[in-house]
Structures are given as structure tokens and as C-alpha cells.
Design an enzyme around this catalytic site. Sequence first.
Site, mmCIF file in Angstrom:
data_model
loop_
_atom_site.group_PDB
_atom_site.id
_atom_site.type_symbol
_atom_site.label_atom_id
_atom_site.label_comp_id
_atom_site.label_asym_id
_atom_site.label_seq_id
_atom_site.Cartn_x
_atom_site.Cartn_y
_atom_site.Cartn_z
ATOM 1 N N SER A 146 0.858 -1.181 0.000
ATOM 2 C CA SER A 146 0.000 0.000 0.000
ATOM 3 C C SER A 146 0.891 1.225 0.000
ATOM 4 O O SER A 146 2.034 1.185 0.477
ATOM 5 C CB SER A 146 -0.894 0.007 1.247
ATOM 6 O OG SER A 146 -1.558 1.240 1.400
ATOM 7 N N TYR A 179 -2.169 0.468 10.755
ATOM 8 C CA TYR A 179 -2.103 -0.024 9.378
ATOM 9 C C TYR A 179 -0.814 0.416 8.679
ATOM 10 O O TYR A 179 -0.159 -0.392 8.009
ATOM 11 C CB TYR A 179 -3.319 0.478 8.605
ATOM 12 C CG TYR A 179 -3.402 -0.014 7.183
ATOM 13 C CD1 TYR A 179 -3.556 -1.374 6.905
ATOM 14 C CD2 TYR A 179 -3.339 0.880 6.119
ATOM 15 C CE1 TYR A 179 -3.641 -1.828 5.596
ATOM 16 C CE2 TYR A 179 -3.433 0.431 4.805
ATOM 17 C CZ TYR A 179 -3.586 -0.917 4.552
ATOM 18 O OH TYR A 179 -3.674 -1.369 3.247
#
Length: 260
Positions: free
Chosen positions: A147, A160
Site C-alpha cells: 500500500s 495499518y
Amino acid sequence: MPGPSPHPASAPRELPGAGRTAVVTGASSGIGAATARRLMAEGFDVVLGARRMDRLTELAAAIGARALPLDLTDPDSVAGFAGALDRVDVLVNNAGGAFDALPVAEADLDSWARTWEVNVLGTVRLTRALLPALIASGAGDLLFVGSTAGLVSYEGGASYTAAKHAVHTLAETLRLELVYDPVRVIEIAPGMVRTEEFALNRVGDPAKADAVYRGVREPLLAEDVADCIAWTLTRPHHVNVDLLVVRPRAQAAQHKVARE
């Protein structure tokens, strides 16, 4: 008697994935499901892994893939999954997710533990289990769906972003450690991707999940990321796409998004 045709039919083109087996984790929805469909279209034999066998079995039947139960947080499940595979040429480490949007001062450590178990430790478990098969294939591909959160930090995202930074470092480290082995290490780092579950799993409220994408013209779809994954996996094997960052045009950076 008629002479030979001036335009003889050419032999059918062999699909780039023909004869290769690709494992896709987190394949019951979103990017994983889209990747499974795309790799099947490229000629790969695809093995789907996820916890939700109802969804997995339905997808496998629809596209002609093989479905196996896989819980990355359970070492026995990972061992059983790996033991059921005769060969592996490609591993797409896609399973992951975000489960809160809290500042560090309010950190939910159970959420942090879950985030790391799924995104990091589970990925390491399966990678370690399948590395011998990838090396034995003679032309293995080890792909991580990371990501842009693994490259840039932002408020409210520490559980995250920390996990995805770890995935980014894992890919970089493996590329160094496997340089003498016939395995490419590839990282795809998507920005804003609208899927049916990611934002909802993170914030837990459908209205808040919809607000993440409100006003954004054409956020990426799972199929866009699957297209990037398929492209990297079908390059000649001496070509290694180390890191591919892909965002919608409306997202100039993690914190800069054009909204109408």
C-alpha cells in the site's frame, strides 16, 4: 485442386501464464478475487486461499480455479494449505486489511495485534512455507500487495501504516536474500482503491465508509490493481518490477485528493 491459402492460419498464441500455478491469498473478495479472475484469463492455474470458503468456492466454480481454506493467523492452517500444493510458481500475498482509524494516544492494542497478525506475521508464515516450491520452480514470482500506506504515514493510521511499512521492508529484504535464487520479488503499492469491504472493515459504519470516497472522481477499482499485478507477473523473468505505486489520478499524494 485449390492451392495453399495465401494467409495460412497462425498457431494459437500461448497465454503467458500457461503451465504456471499461482496462489492468491485473500481471494474471497476485492483485489484478491479480481486478481484470481485476471490470472485465470492469462492462462495461470490459480489456487485461491481465504477463510470464507462459501465465497471462495463460489468464485472458484465460476472461473475454474481451485479453492483451499487458509487462515494466515493459524500455523496449522498454513501448513495444511502448503502441503496440499504440488507446485507453486507464483505467490500473490494479498490478504490483509485495516481495522481501526485511531490516533496512537487512543490505540486499541487488540486491533494492532490483529492488523499485524494478518498483514505481517501471516504473510511471513505463508511465504516461508512456499519459498522452497517457488525456488524449485526455476522461475518463481513472490508478489506482495502492499500500500502507499507502507511508504507514507498519516494521522489515525498508525496500526495499518506500521504494518504496511513492515510489508514493504519484508519485500526489500527478501529481494536481497533471494538475489542468487530464481525468484523475483515484486511489490504493488496501491493508493485509494474502492472495494466492497476495505473501508467498511476499518471504520465499521457504512456511511463513514462511503464518505472515504465521496466526491472522488474514479477511485481505483480492484480490477485496476489486478491489471497491474498481471502485468508485472507476465514480464520476461529477467525483468523485475521492484515497486509499482498506483493511484487514481485524483489522488496526487496520500493527503492530497481532489473531491468534487
